[in-house]
Design an enzyme around this catalytic site. Sequence first.
Site, mmCIF file in Angstrom:
data_model
loop_
_atom_site.group_PDB
_atom_site.id
_atom_site.type_symbol
_atom_site.label_atom_id
_atom_site.label_comp_id
_atom_site.label_asym_id
_atom_site.label_seq_id
_atom_site.Cartn_x
_atom_site.Cartn_y
_atom_site.Cartn_z
ATOM 1 N N GLU A 82 5.974 -14.840 -3.671
ATOM 2 C CA GLU A 82 5.873 -13.677 -2.778
ATOM 3 C C GLU A 82 4.426 -13.221 -2.593
ATOM 4 O OE1 GLU A 82 8.642 -10.497 -3.573
ATOM 5 O OE2 GLU A 82 7.750 -9.239 -2.016
ATOM 6 N N LYS A 92 13.475 -3.561 -8.115
ATOM 7 C CA LYS A 92 13.095 -4.909 -7.648
ATOM 8 C C LYS A 92 11.575 -5.031 -7.664
ATOM 9 C CE LYS A 92 12.218 -8.365 -4.590
ATOM 10 N NZ LYS A 92 10.903 -8.739 -4.020
ATOM 11 N N ASP A 106 12.789 -17.273 -20.097
ATOM 12 C CA ASP A 106 14.056 -17.231 -19.364
ATOM 13 C C ASP A 106 14.095 -15.974 -18.486
ATOM 14 O OD1 ASP A 106 16.731 -16.896 -18.596
ATOM 15 O OD2 ASP A 106 17.505 -17.778 -20.443
ATOM 16 N N HIS A 130 1.306 -6.216 3.309
ATOM 17 C CA HIS A 130 2.185 -7.381 3.309
ATOM 18 C C HIS A 130 1.890 -8.292 4.481
ATOM 19 C CE1 HIS A 130 5.784 -7.879 0.712
ATOM 20 N NE2 HIS A 130 5.258 -6.811 0.167
HETATM 21 P P1 NAD Z 1 14.883 -22.249 -29.931
HETATM 22 O O1 NAD Z 1 16.144 -22.413 -30.709
HETATM 23 O O2 NAD Z 1 14.360 -23.433 -29.189
HETATM 24 O O3 NAD Z 1 13.734 -21.708 -30.888
HETATM 25 C C1 NAD Z 1 13.969 -20.741 -31.847
HETATM 26 C C2 NAD Z 1 13.859 -21.359 -33.232
HETATM 27 O O4 NAD Z 1 12.517 -21.760 -33.455
HETATM 28 C C3 NAD Z 1 14.192 -20.376 -34.337
HETATM 29 O O5 NAD Z 1 15.572 -20.365 -34.568
HETATM 30 C C4 NAD Z 1 13.374 -20.913 -35.506
HETATM 31 O O6 NAD Z 1 14.138 -21.834 -36.259
HETATM 32 C C5 NAD Z 1 12.235 -21.691 -34.843
HETATM 33 N N1 NAD Z 1 10.914 -21.032 -34.966
HETATM 34 C C6 NAD Z 1 9.737 -21.657 -35.244
HETATM 35 N N2 NAD Z 1 8.718 -20.797 -35.257
HETATM 36 C C7 NAD Z 1 9.235 -19.566 -34.994
HETATM 37 C C8 NAD Z 1 8.662 -18.255 -34.844
HETATM 38 N N3 NAD Z 1 7.352 -18.021 -34.998
HETATM 39 N N4 NAD Z 1 9.490 -17.228 -34.540
HETATM 40 C C9 NAD Z 1 10.809 -17.427 -34.380
HETATM 41 N N5 NAD Z 1 11.408 -18.640 -34.510
HETATM 42 C C10 NAD Z 1 10.622 -19.712 -34.789
HETATM 43 O O7 NAD Z 1 14.962 -21.094 -28.844
HETATM 44 P P2 NAD Z 1 15.537 -19.618 -28.839
HETATM 45 O O8 NAD Z 1 14.376 -18.696 -28.652
HETATM 46 O O9 NAD Z 1 16.467 -19.335 -29.959
HETATM 47 O O10 NAD Z 1 16.396 -19.644 -27.488
HETATM 48 C C11 NAD Z 1 15.766 -19.590 -26.235
HETATM 49 C C12 NAD Z 1 16.444 -20.507 -25.252
HETATM 50 O O11 NAD Z 1 17.838 -20.222 -25.189
HETATM 51 C C13 NAD Z 1 15.931 -20.325 -23.854
HETATM 52 O O12 NAD Z 1 15.649 -21.594 -23.303
HETATM 53 C C14 NAD Z 1 17.117 -19.693 -23.117
HETATM 54 O O13 NAD Z 1 17.091 -20.043 -21.751
HETATM 55 C C15 NAD Z 1 18.280 -20.285 -23.833
HETATM 56 N N6 NAD Z 1 19.591 -19.614 -23.764
HETATM 57 C C16 NAD Z 1 19.779 -18.378 -23.211
HETATM 58 C C17 NAD Z 1 21.034 -17.799 -23.178
HETATM 59 C C18 NAD Z 1 21.208 -16.413 -22.584
HETATM 60 O O14 NAD Z 1 20.224 -15.718 -22.352
HETATM 61 N N7 NAD Z 1 22.431 -15.938 -22.349
HETATM 62 C C19 NAD Z 1 22.127 -18.484 -23.720
HETATM 63 C C20 NAD Z 1 21.915 -19.748 -24.288
HETATM 64 C C21 NAD Z 1 20.640 -20.298 -24.333
#
Ligand code: NAD
Length: 423
Positions: free
Chosen positions: A82, A260, A276, A375
């Site tokens: 945008e 928005k 996300d 715009h």
């Molecule tokens: P992930 O599981 O890839 O990473 C998180 C993991 O990284 C932790 O569980 C931990 O084991 C590790 N880790 C390493 N260093 C860390 C630090 N400094 N801090 C925290 N953890 C650390 O990802 P996530 O963040 O658990 O999930 C994000 C993903 O899930 C996104 O891609 C999202 O799109 C997706 N997702 C979203 C939904 C929703 O929003 N409804 C549902 C399902 C999946």
Amino acid sequence: MTTSRLAGLRDRTVEERRQLVAENAGVELAYLDVLEPVSGLRVEQADHLIENVIGVMGLPVGVATNFTVNGRDVLVPMATEEASVVAAASNAARIARVRGGFTTSSTAPLMQAQVQVLDVVDPEAARARLLEAADEILRLANDQDPVLTGLGGGARELLVRLVRSPVQTYVVAHLVVDVRDAMGANAVNTMAEAVAARVGEVAGGRPLLRILTNKADLRVTRARAVFDAKSLGGAEVVDNLVHAAALAEADPYRAATHNKGIMNGVTAVVLATGNDTRAVEAGAHSHAVGPDGRYTSLSHYEKDADGNLVGVLELPMPVGLVGGATKAHPVARAVLAILGVTTAQQLADVVVATGLAQNLAAMRALATEGIQRGHMSLHARNIAVTAGASGDEVDKVVARLISDRAIRSEHAERVLAELRGAR
Ligand code: NAD
């Protein structure tokens, strides 16, 4: 970071801008090579991110200038299609800068997962039984993620709600998890799946859904800024901005557009960092409904004792520096380097500050000259380029479209044909 006050950035070439950004953000210029489409996200990398990949889609990444967040200057990369979003954010940040920029506060990075339990005959007693078993359930959850617990995160608390639906009353257990520097969805979903059977057993029912809630209302960030009255255009503009914000608070039709505008800033930074966007947007939508069940504005504005405008924005901000595409997308990594953030919290601070800046900029345009002027010149560029203008033709076509007050594609094609005929 040297300074985010890169005046005249827009008059530079893309290469010069990249160099200035690298210098001021303290990042090696070569690290930003990935911002060239040919060296950005490769199809093979994309193929690991989602299914049935057939290619990648480019989006402009611009840098908003003038931001100071909690006393630190920061250049804010924004990915958006945008026009005028980046310019507007930079403008509002320049006004906020006069009185110290943006300051923030946040809760701990607490995400929640829900476990729904069906067919419980004694829901009130089940709630009490689950709370009695909280320590055991939290231990079971924490066994799933030694990395997270090793970093000082992990499941902290068990909450139990009774949700009355037209079908039956469900017992809904919430795992409250400190996810540190992750967005946390995968982390909490894994825990919810692991504890679901035990939760069902203790509650005396059948576990069904086990998934995080995107209503991340235990993980909020608030940004505040004082917008200098003189820089805004004077006392009358401040009063008009208070009226503009008041309409958004009172009227859902206005609030939707007001919000928005906030998300123009928020989503652009969240997207650029590989986070996300839908999770952040879902959190924001749910946060826009107040305790009275009414949809309202996410931000609030008042006039302070000195006649300046104070803006406050509070948003759930489930963003991470690890996990998801944050590390897997080369552009996201470069963007995080430019931002110079070392914790998910610092990223959340910048995102919410950008949302507030974007909001103020849109309101100010609306309450003064109207939104179309700013715009339109940018929109005219899009029309000119779409009509086939390139190089120095673009500025010439844009100038004609604006002076003729006809920013339409067929007019752009006519002007372009005239220009080329005249050569
Ligand atoms: P992930 O599981 O890839 O990473 C998180 C993991 O990284 C932790 O569980 C931990 O084991 C590790 N880790 C390493 N260093 C860390 C630090 N400094 N801090 C925290 N953890 C650390 O990802 P996530 O963040 O658990 O999930 C994000 C993903 O899930 C996104 O891609 C999202 O799109 C997706 N997702 C979203 C939904 C929703 O929003 N409804 C549902 C399902 C999946």
